[in-house]
Design a protein around this motif. Structure first.
Motif, PDB file in Angstrom:
ATOM      1  N   ARG A  47       0.867  -1.319   0.007  1.00 40.72           N
ATOM      2  CA  ARG A  47       0.022   0.057   0.022  1.00 40.72           C
ATOM      3  C   ARG A  47       0.742   1.243   0.044  1.00 40.72           C
ATOM      4  O   ARG A  47       1.773   1.479   0.912  1.00 40.72           O
ATOM      5  CB  ARG A  47      -1.126  -0.072   1.307  1.00 40.72           C
ATOM      6  N   ARG A  48       0.573   2.305  -0.780  1.00 38.08           N
ATOM      7  CA  ARG A  48       1.090   3.449  -0.744  1.00 38.08           C
ATOM      8  C   ARG A  48       1.033   4.121   0.573  1.00 38.08           C
ATOM      9  O   ARG A  48      -0.008   4.255   1.118  1.00 38.08           O
ATOM     10  CB  ARG A  48       0.904   4.189  -2.068  1.00 38.08           C
ATOM     11  N   ASP A  49       2.223   4.645   0.907  1.00 36.77           N
ATOM     12  CA  ASP A  49       2.186   5.339   2.214  1.00 36.77           C
ATOM     13  C   ASP A  49       1.609   6.925   2.097  1.00 36.77           C
ATOM     14  O   ASP A  49       0.905   7.495   3.037  1.00 36.77           O
ATOM     15  CB  ASP A  49       3.385   5.537   2.909  1.00 36.77           C
ATOM     16  N   LEU A  50       1.870   7.608   0.890  1.00 35.38           N
ATOM     17  CA  LEU A  50       1.229   8.635   0.606  1.00 35.38           C
ATOM     18  C   LEU A  50       0.341   8.825  -0.254  1.00 35.38           C
ATOM     19  O   LEU A  50       0.126   8.264  -1.199  1.00 35.38           O
ATOM     20  CB  LEU A  50       2.643   9.762   0.110  1.00 35.38           C
ATOM     21  N   LEU A  51      -0.742   9.461   0.266  1.00 32.63           N
ATOM     22  CA  LEU A  51      -2.089   9.273  -0.425  1.00 32.63           C
ATOM     23  C   LEU A  51      -2.540  10.669  -0.599  1.00 32.63           C
ATOM     24  O   LEU A  51      -2.634  11.700   0.302  1.00 32.63           O
ATOM     25  CB  LEU A  51      -3.155   8.542   0.455  1.00 32.63           C
ATOM     26  N   VAL A  82      -2.157  15.985   1.024  1.00 35.30           N
ATOM     27  CA  VAL A  82      -1.263  14.816   1.243  1.00 35.30           C
ATOM     28  C   VAL A  82      -1.149  14.166   2.417  1.00 35.30           C
ATOM     29  O   VAL A  82      -0.749  14.882   3.339  1.00 35.30           O
ATOM     30  CB  VAL A  82       0.097  14.903   0.519  1.00 35.30           C
ATOM     31  N   ALA A  83      -1.746  12.859   2.720  1.00 31.95           N
ATOM     32  CA  ALA A  83      -1.662  12.363   3.999  1.00 31.95           C
ATOM     33  C   ALA A  83      -0.535  11.265   3.916  1.00 31.95           C
ATOM     34  O   ALA A  83      -0.714  10.425   3.050  1.00 31.95           O
ATOM     35  CB  ALA A  83      -2.848  11.727   4.159  1.00 31.95           C
ATOM     36  N   ASN A  84       0.282  11.080   4.909  1.00 23.49           N
ATOM     37  CA  ASN A  84       1.155  10.019   5.314  1.00 23.49           C
ATOM     38  C   ASN A  84       0.690   9.073   5.963  1.00 23.49           C
ATOM     39  O   ASN A  84       0.309   9.190   7.391  1.00 23.49           O
ATOM     40  CB  ASN A  84       2.494  10.737   5.905  1.00 23.49           C
ATOM     41  N   GLN A  85       0.462   7.908   5.441  1.00 20.66           N
ATOM     42  CA  GLN A  85      -0.623   6.703   6.298  1.00 20.66           C
ATOM     43  C   GLN A  85       0.451   5.895   6.544  1.00 20.66           C
ATOM     44  O   GLN A  85       0.238   4.630   7.048  1.00 20.66           O
ATOM     45  CB  GLN A  85      -1.479   6.279   5.256  1.00 20.66           C
ATOM     46  N   GLY A  86       1.822   6.054   6.573  1.00 23.53           N
ATOM     47  CA  GLY A  86       2.919   5.105   6.885  1.00 23.53           C
ATOM     48  C   GLY A  86       3.312   5.165   8.295  1.00 23.53           C
ATOM     49  O   GLY A  86       2.569   6.074   9.197  1.00 23.53           O
ATOM     50  N   GLY A  87       4.337   4.336   8.686  1.00 24.18           N
ATOM     51  CA  GLY A  87       4.719   4.386  10.041  1.00 24.18           C
ATOM     52  C   GLY A  87       6.077   5.298  10.447  1.00 24.18           C
ATOM     53  O   GLY A  87       6.218   5.096  11.648  1.00 24.18           O
ATOM     54  N   ALA A  88       6.271   5.915   9.505  1.00 19.86           N
ATOM     55  CA  ALA A  88       7.589   6.880   9.628  1.00 19.86           C
ATOM     56  C   ALA A  88       7.511   7.903   8.830  1.00 19.86           C
ATOM     57  O   ALA A  88       6.717   8.042   7.736  1.00 19.86           O
ATOM     58  CB  ALA A  88       8.760   6.098   9.050  1.00 19.86           C
ATOM     59  N   ALA A  89       8.325   8.943   9.289  1.00 22.12           N
ATOM     60  CA  ALA A  89       8.263  10.338   8.448  1.00 22.12           C
ATOM     61  C   ALA A  89       8.794  10.059   7.092  1.00 22.12           C
ATOM     62  O   ALA A  89       9.518   8.968   6.929  1.00 22.12           O
ATOM     63  CB  ALA A  89       8.884  11.413   9.139  1.00 22.12           C
ATOM     64  N   THR A  90       8.334  10.763   5.965  1.00 20.19           N
ATOM     65  CA  THR A  90       9.342  10.653   4.738  1.00 20.19           C
ATOM     66  C   THR A  90      10.765  11.235   4.985  1.00 20.19           C
ATOM     67  O   THR A  90      11.075  12.072   5.642  1.00 20.19           O
ATOM     68  CB  THR A  90       8.650  11.778   3.771  1.00 20.19           C
ATOM     69  N   ALA A  91      11.649  10.164   4.271  1.00 16.48           N
ATOM     70  CA  ALA A  91      12.778  10.563   4.390  1.00 16.48           C
ATOM     71  C   ALA A  91      13.556  11.297   3.184  1.00 16.48           C
ATOM     72  O   ALA A  91      14.836  11.859   3.244  1.00 16.48           O
ATOM     73  CB  ALA A  91      13.701   9.220   4.658  1.00 16.48           C
ATOM     74  N   THR A  92      12.860  11.366   2.278  1.00 18.03           N
ATOM     75  CA  THR A  92      13.622  12.287   0.907  1.00 18.03           C
ATOM     76  C   THR A  92      12.318  12.927   0.418  1.00 18.03           C
ATOM     77  O   THR A  92      10.933  12.614   0.595  1.00 18.03           O
ATOM     78  CB  THR A  92      13.733  11.108   0.112  1.00 18.03           C
ATOM     79  N   ALA A 137       4.542  10.755  10.123  1.00 17.10           N
ATOM     80  CA  ALA A 137       3.710   9.535  10.085  1.00 17.10           C
ATOM     81  C   ALA A 137       2.456   9.983  10.487  1.00 17.10           C
ATOM     82  O   ALA A 137       2.522  10.781  11.617  1.00 17.10           O
ATOM     83  CB  ALA A 137       4.217   8.401  10.720  1.00 17.10           C
ATOM     84  N   GLY A 138       1.402   9.889   9.986  1.00 13.92           N
ATOM     85  CA  GLY A 138       0.068  10.288  10.427  1.00 13.92           C
ATOM     86  C   GLY A 138      -0.405  11.619  10.301  1.00 13.92           C
ATOM     87  O   GLY A 138      -1.453  12.147  10.554  1.00 13.92           O
ATOM     88  N   SER A 139       0.548  12.469   9.702  1.00 14.02           N
ATOM     89  CA  SER A 139       0.418  13.878   9.319  1.00 14.02           C
ATOM     90  C   SER A 139      -0.190  14.076   7.994  1.00 14.02           C
ATOM     91  O   SER A 139       0.001  13.098   7.105  1.00 14.02           O
ATOM     92  CB  SER A 139       1.533  14.484   9.531  1.00 14.02           C
ATOM     93  N   SER A 140      -0.667  15.327   7.628  1.00  9.38           N
ATOM     94  CA  SER A 140      -1.080  15.633   6.398  1.00  9.38           C
ATOM     95  C   SER A 140      -0.472  17.158   5.843  1.00  9.38           C
ATOM     96  O   SER A 140      -0.409  17.693   7.008  1.00  9.38           O
ATOM     97  CB  SER A 140      -2.489  15.482   6.185  1.00  9.38           C
ATOM     98  N   VAL A 141      -0.605  17.551   4.693  1.00 19.54           N
ATOM     99  CA  VAL A 141      -0.336  18.987   4.601  1.00 19.54           C
ATOM    100  C   VAL A 141      -0.989  19.258   2.955  1.00 19.54           C
ATOM    101  O   VAL A 141      -1.331  18.411   2.279  1.00 19.54           O
ATOM    102  CB  VAL A 141       1.330  19.093   4.027  1.00 19.54           C
ATOM    103  N   GLU A 142      -1.455  20.580   3.249  1.00 19.09           N
ATOM    104  CA  GLU A 142      -2.286  20.849   1.971  1.00 19.09           C
ATOM    105  C   GLU A 142      -1.185  21.079   0.978  1.00 19.09           C
ATOM    106  O   GLU A 142      -0.202  22.044   1.196  1.00 19.09           O
ATOM    107  CB  GLU A 142      -3.058  22.015   2.489  1.00 19.09           C
TER     108      GLU A 142
END
Length: 120
Positions: free
Chosen positions: A19-23, A46-56, A85-90
């Motif tokens: 599953r894609r983590d960024l949606l 954009v929502a990060n549904q993964g278990g870690a922050a984006t690293a790149t 992780a669990g955050s989103s941005v407009e």
């Protein structure tokens, strides 16, 4: 061009239940009706549904779905700020529709991390 306010591209790439983590969510055009050559703005989350922050860094791509004629890319948004992780941005993308683009009913498609640069 009309877009229902709550319609979002639900396409998710799958490979052995990956599953894609960024949606991309809540895709909203600024105008309900656009004509060829008009300036346009599309906002989305954009929502990060993964278990870690984006690293790149990653790139979101905004398309018009032309049905049987496929997707036509109208803009892209580069993101280099980490997203927890669990955050989103407009996000917002502004562009001009091509003057040759035929009139009709189309829908917006936003693909977060369209180039698949975020390890998931």
């Amino acid at each position: 061009m009309r877009q229902p306010a709550d319609e979002v591209d639900a396409c998710a790439h799958r490979l052995v239940e990956l599953r894609r983590d960024l949606l991309a969510q809540r895709v909203l055009p600024a105008a309900a009706v656009l004509r060829p050559g008009d300036a346009a703005t599309v906002s989305y989350t954009v929502a990060n549904q993964g278990g870690a922050a984006t690293a790149t860094a990653w790139r979101d791509r905004i398309y018009i779905d032309r049905g049987v004629n496929g997707l036509y890319e109208v803009a892209s948004v580069f993101s280099s700020t980490p997203l927890d992780a669990g955050s989103s941005v407009e996000r917002t993308a502004s562009f001009t529709l091509p003057s040759w683009f035929g009139e009709g009913e189309f829908r917006w498609v936003v693909r977060a991390d369209a180039d698949n640069t975020i390890y998931e």
